[in-house]
Design an enzyme around this catalytic site. Structure first.
Site, short mmCIF file in Angstrom:
data_model
loop_
_atom_site.label_atom_id
_atom_site.label_comp_id
_atom_site.label_asym_id
_atom_site.label_seq_id
_atom_site.Cartn_x
_atom_site.Cartn_y
_atom_site.Cartn_z
CB SER A 14 -0.90 0.01 1.24
OG SER A 14 -1.36 1.33 1.48
CG HIS A 72 -3.77 -2.08 -1.40
ND1 HIS A 72 -4.79 -3.02 -1.34
CD2 HIS A 72 -4.19 -1.04 -0.63
CE1 HIS A 72 -5.77 -2.56 -0.58
NE2 HIS A 72 -5.44 -1.36 -0.13
CG ASP A 127 -5.11 2.23 0.49
OD1 ASP A 127 -6.02 1.38 0.50
OD2 ASP A 127 -3.98 2.04 0.95
CG MET A 146 -8.76 7.08 1.17
SD MET A 146 -8.04 7.39 2.79
CE MET A 146 -7.03 5.89 2.96
CG HIS A 176 -9.10 -0.45 -0.49
ND1 HIS A 176 -8.51 -0.46 0.77
CD2 HIS A 176 -10.44 -0.52 -0.28
CE1 HIS A 176 -9.45 -0.51 1.69
NE2 HIS A 176 -10.63 -0.54 1.08
CG MET A 233 -11.42 2.95 1.45
SD MET A 233 -9.89 3.10 2.40
CE MET A 233 -8.70 3.00 1.06
CG MET A 279 -11.41 -2.53 5.50
SD MET A 279 -9.99 -1.80 4.65
CE MET A 279 -9.13 -0.88 5.88
CG ASP A 308 -6.05 -2.75 3.51
OD1 ASP A 308 -4.94 -2.38 3.96
OD2 ASP A 308 -6.73 -2.05 2.74
#
Ligand code: DX5
Ligand code: ZN
Length: 233
Positions: free
Chosen positions: A14, A39, A41, A43, A72, A74, A144, A182
């Site tokens: 990540s 990975h 992330d 957001m 991923h 979010m 998570m 994760d």
């Protein structure tokens, strides 16, 4: 163990806690250190109380490595943005099951239609049962083990124990598909992570804050793989 499952766990780096000003270099550094996936992330400051980057940044760093990109998301509107993340070159896209229900199925269908892997993630307090309506569209379950939003948080061992094995069994007892874990994974927590039988371990701060990233990758992989092999028998 089914032949379709590799004996060892895969490590996904990540990049959340990397030097974002040098993101392409930081991705290459993880590649050189021997990770299996990157990975990413994403957001939106709405689904989680933090903002990171979007599809344009992913597109810009796609050529930095040949490793698969796991996104991923979010974000509150994954169906609205799925096409853009597919176009940016993501190999898998995982969204959260806690978003508005009308966002979930269309996003998963679009990802599958593009021939990529589709995933759903569950926050620590969300039961796996929430995934049931989408079983036919799932390649990945991402469990998570911290509250989504920030790197560097403490691993929730109780969540891993309660969900990882159950997710694996529910997704496919024969080992098809992938369970990702994760949040808070590092050498000190890798035993608990591996024991749950997860296929892919997301590791962020432990890699980017390590003095020797390669050594950290190997430590986490070795500890988790041994625990996983012992647990799966
Ligand atoms: C949290 C992210 C994770 C996290 C991983 O919202 O989804 O990917 O940043 O970082 P560490 O390994 O530091 O918990
Ligand atoms: Zn993540």
């Amino acid at each position: 163990m089914s032949a379709s499952r590799p004996a060892g766990v895969l490590i996904a780096a990540s990049i959340l806690d990397s030097d974002l000003g040098r993101l392409a270099d930081e991705i290459r550094r993880a590649d050189d250190a021997g990770v299996d996936r990157i990975h990413l992330d994403v957001m939106d400051g709405h689904f989680v109380p933090n903002l990171t980057f979007g599809w344009r940044t992913i597109e810009a760093v796609r050529s930095a490595t040949a490793l698969p990109f796991d996104a991923h998301l979010m974000i509150s509107e994954p169906a609205r943005w799925a096409e853009a993340f597919l176009g940016a070159g993501c190999d898998s896209i995982t969204l959260h099951v806690e978003v508005d229900p009308p966002q979930v199925r269309p996003a998963l269908e679009r990802i599958r239609a593009a021939g990529r892997a589709a995933g759903l993630s569950v926050k620590p307090a969300t039961p796996l049962g929430a995934l049931a309506p989408y079983r036919d569209l799932l390649d990945i379950i991402l469990v998570m083990t911290v509250e989504p939003g920030f790197g560097g948080q403490a691993f929730m061992a109780d969540v891993a124990d309660a969900k990882l094995r159950a997710a694996r069994a529910w997704l496919a007892p024969d080992g098809a598909g992938e369970v990702h874990v994760d949040g808070g994974a590092r050498a000190e927590t890798a035993e608990g992570v591996g024991r749950g039988g997860a296929d892919v371990i997301v590791v962020g701060s432990a890699l980017y804050r390590a003095d020797d990233m390669r050594a950290e990758v190997e430590r986490v992989r070795a500890i988790a793989s041994a625990a996983r092999a012992a647990a799966l028998g």
